[in-house]
Structures are given as C-alpha cells and as structure tokens.
Scaffold this active site. Structure first.
Site, mmCIF file in Angstrom:
data_model
loop_
_atom_site.group_PDB
_atom_site.id
_atom_site.type_symbol
_atom_site.label_atom_id
_atom_site.label_comp_id
_atom_site.label_asym_id
_atom_site.label_seq_id
_atom_site.Cartn_x
_atom_site.Cartn_y
_atom_site.Cartn_z
ATOM 1 N N THR A 1 2.975 11.321 1.850
ATOM 2 C CA THR A 1 1.816 11.816 2.609
ATOM 3 C C THR A 1 2.220 12.669 3.798
ATOM 4 O OG1 THR A 1 0.594 9.832 2.024
ATOM 5 C CG2 THR A 1 -0.222 11.043 3.908
ATOM 6 N N ASP B 1 5.319 12.282 -4.709
ATOM 7 C CA ASP B 1 4.611 11.099 -4.233
ATOM 8 C C ASP B 1 5.563 9.943 -4.562
ATOM 9 O OD1 ASP B 1 1.332 10.041 -4.065
ATOM 10 O OD2 ASP B 1 2.907 8.630 -4.626
ATOM 11 N N SER B 2 5.732 9.015 -3.653
ATOM 12 C CA SER B 2 6.781 8.004 -3.879
ATOM 13 C C SER B 2 6.456 7.062 -5.032
ATOM 14 C CB SER B 2 7.089 7.227 -2.605
ATOM 15 O OG SER B 2 6.105 6.271 -2.342
ATOM 16 N N ASP C 1 4.462 4.220 -0.039
ATOM 17 C CA ASP C 1 4.169 3.262 -1.119
ATOM 18 C C ASP C 1 5.409 2.521 -1.629
ATOM 19 O OD1 ASP C 1 1.530 3.863 -0.926
ATOM 20 O OD2 ASP C 1 1.441 5.124 -2.719
ATOM 21 N N THR D 1 9.668 -15.922 -3.495
ATOM 22 C CA THR D 1 8.304 -16.398 -3.295
ATOM 23 C C THR D 1 7.289 -15.261 -3.305
ATOM 24 O OG1 THR D 1 6.798 -17.577 -1.812
ATOM 25 C CG2 THR D 1 8.631 -16.427 -0.763
ATOM 26 N N GLN D 2 6.095 -15.583 -3.813
ATOM 27 C CA GLN D 2 4.991 -14.607 -3.755
ATOM 28 C C GLN D 2 4.417 -14.525 -2.351
ATOM 29 O OE1 GLN D 2 1.969 -15.639 -6.648
ATOM 30 N NE2 GLN D 2 3.427 -15.675 -8.334
#
Ligand code: ASP
Length: 343
Positions: free
Chosen positions: A15, A59-60, A92, A278-279
């Site tokens: 961006t 764009d990443s 991102d 871990t989430q």
C-alpha cells in the site's frame, strides 16, 4: 569526523507505494522513484540513501519463497556497501517475510528494517511518511561507528519490533502489528528510546552467512471443533510433505481422540516434523499441562513454545532447507536462533 550512514531502501510493493485507480477505486502498485518524490523530507535526514525497487512491485499477498530470496540477494549483494537496509513491504504478509529474512541472515551485524503503511504515501492522512522516515532514522542510528540495531526488525506506528516476533492484528488501525510475547525494541516519541537490553546478542565476530535454501513442503494445520478425519488425513498424506505447523488451542491442546493422535503419530514416524503452536495471540505452548496435550508430547510433536505461526513456518522452511538431521531437529527448533522463541 564520523562517516554519514548510507542506507539502502528496497521497495517490494504494498500500500505504501500504491495509487488509486480513480475509475475503479482499486489500489494498484506504483513506480518507486515517483513515490520517493512524495517525501522530500528524506533529504534532510542525517544519512544518504539509495534505492532498489522490485521490477514489478507486488501486493504482499503475492509474496513467496523466490521473492524472499530476491530480497535476501539484494541485501547480500549490497551488504558491504551500506550501513543499513529498509525494506518497504505490504503489511499483509510482512511478518512472514521479516521472519524468513531473519533466519536467512546468520551473524547479521547491520539493521534490516521492514516497514509499510495502511494508507498510500500520497494520501493526506497517510501513516507512510512517519513509518518510512523513522525506519530510515533507526537504520542509520549508530554508536561508536557501529549500527545500534543489528537484527531484522519491523517498524510500524511508533514501535520497532523484532521482526520474527510480530503478527498483523488489524486491517483498519494504523497500529496494525503486535509482538505479543516480546517487548518492542524501540519506541518513537520525541526521542527514539531503544530498549537495548532486549537486543539480540549477536556474535558479530563471525562472518555473515546468507542461507537461501528454504523448503516449502509444509502446511499449516489449524484445528477447529468439528475438524474431520478426512481433512487431517488428506493434509498429512500430501506427497512430499516434510513439516507441519499445527495450530492448537490455548496452551497447545488438541483433540485426544484416537484417530487424531494416530494420524499425527503416523506422520511423525514417516519423518514429518510437526510443530505445536498456539492459536492464541499471546502466551505459549506447554505440552503436558492438560490431558489434551500429553499424547502430543509422547508421540514426538515439537513444542513451538511462544513462537508465532509466521515465525514457526519460516523456521521450519529454513531448517528443512538446511537439511537438519532428524535427531537434532527438536533441540534446534526449540532453541532461539534469532531471538524468535523464548528459551
Ligand atoms: N494488500 C497490501 C499488501 O500487503 C496491504 C498493505 O500494504 O498494507 O501489499
């Protein structure tokens, strides 16, 4: 008189350098030299700069292993010509790239600072100028003729983080990143406040080694209530699979049903390296704290402790690429190589 630091800006896209297509309203990548014209302030910094741009800025979301290697190669080829590097990158996937680059540069003694922005540089309320200018200031900060920062970092919205400890947490706020398990290395207010006790202790006497063999035969397996045997089985049976980042609940817990444990056990016995992360946004994996993680420990799953998913993925690709022997894999993965995991 001390030499003025020379900083290389590497523009990959994102961006920060995009412009709006006024017909469609869609943001598209833009020419970097034109971008730099929007920031004449760069000429007033106490450093000199040069820039290299990806031929086709991206764009990443289109970032991949070969583009990580391109970034690493640009830095490697210019390592002795510059005192520091600022990589402009889409937000991102910036945490993934910063993590990967950190593993690729062993014995780094110069700063590599990743930055980007939530609004394009031409936008009136842009966050791009502050992010870019402070990143360059940090990259050029020296003490006794040596760079103050000597590791891969990510700078966003007044904070400098260790790159491989970060994660993107917000698609709207300027404060888009966090480093849940490690304090910022520097905060930018009226002055730059470096938190030097947290810096990665590097053996600067050793030669820089750039490691560019990454193996991406891996998956991220995020468990969820209701996950089926078919899904887990088909993922673990992917041809050529060498590693899994297993995203579990809380402190590393997962279903302890026989089918699930047996599938993982089978994969481990085939030599697939499985890392338990871990989430949760913060905290760490402690296998054996609950009944639902005891089995994971017993069957040889490796604890990712407090590593982020982004960093676990990059470390796995790096260690598989380096062909670390099976017998050493666990002990090396659980050791901090670039400050990415707490010991
Ligand atoms: N989609 C953009 C990218 O990651 C978002 C950004 O730059 O912040 O390239």
């Amino acid at each position: 008189m001390a030499k003025i630091p020379h900083i290389l800006l590497i523009y990959t896209g994102g961006t920060i350098g995009m412009v709006k297509d006024f017909k469609t309203g869609v943001l598209k990548t833009f020419n970097f030299n034109k971008l730099i014209k929007h920031i004449p302030e760069i000429n007033h910094l106490n450093c000199t700069t040069d820039s290299i741009s990806f031929e086709e800025p991206i764009d990443s979301s289109n970032m991949n292993v070969s583009k990580w290697i391109s970034i690493a190669t640009i830095i490697e080829e210019n390592y002795n010509l510059f005192d520091g590097f600022v990589v402009l990158h889409g937000s991102d996937t910036m945490s993934f790239t910063a993590s990967a680059i950190s593993f690729m540069f062993e014995n780094l003694s110069k700063p590599i600072i990743f930055t980007g922005s939530q609004l394009p540089i031409g936008d009136l309320r842009t966050d791009a100028k502050e992010n870019l200018i402070t990143s360059i200031e940090i990259a050029s900060a020296q003490e006794n003729g040596k760079p103050i920062v000597q590791e891969v970092c990510l700078y966003f919205e007044y904070k400098l983080y260790r790159g491989n400890r970060t994660t993107k947490v917000n698609a709207e706020h300027f404060n888009a990143f966090t480093s849940p398990n490690f304090l910022p290395l520097c905060e930018s207010g009226v002055h730059l406040k470096f938190n030097k006790s947290l810096f990665f202790k590097n053996s600067t006497t050793k030669q820089l080694q750039v490691r560019k063999k990454l193996d991406n035969n891996i998956v991220i397996l995020k468990i969820f209530p209701g996950i089926t045997k078919e899904i887990v089985k088909s993922m673990l049976e992917i041809k050529g699979l060498k590693g899994v980042v297993l995203e579990t609940y809380g402190s590393g817990n997962a279903p302890n049903e026989a089918w699930f444990i047996n599938l993982l056990k089978g994969a481990v016995s085939k030599g697939i390296q499985i890392i338990n992360v871990t989430q949760c946004i913060g905290g760490n994996v402690i296998m054996g704290q609950y009944e639902t993680s005891i089995e994971l420990n017993k069957i040889g799953i490796i604890s990712g402790n407090d590593i982020t998913t982004e960093s676990a993925l990059a470390k796995l690709m790096y260690m598989l690429g380096e062909k670390i022997p099976k017998k050493d894999f666990k002990s090396i993965f659980t050791t901090s190589l670039r400050g990415e995991i707490s010991n």
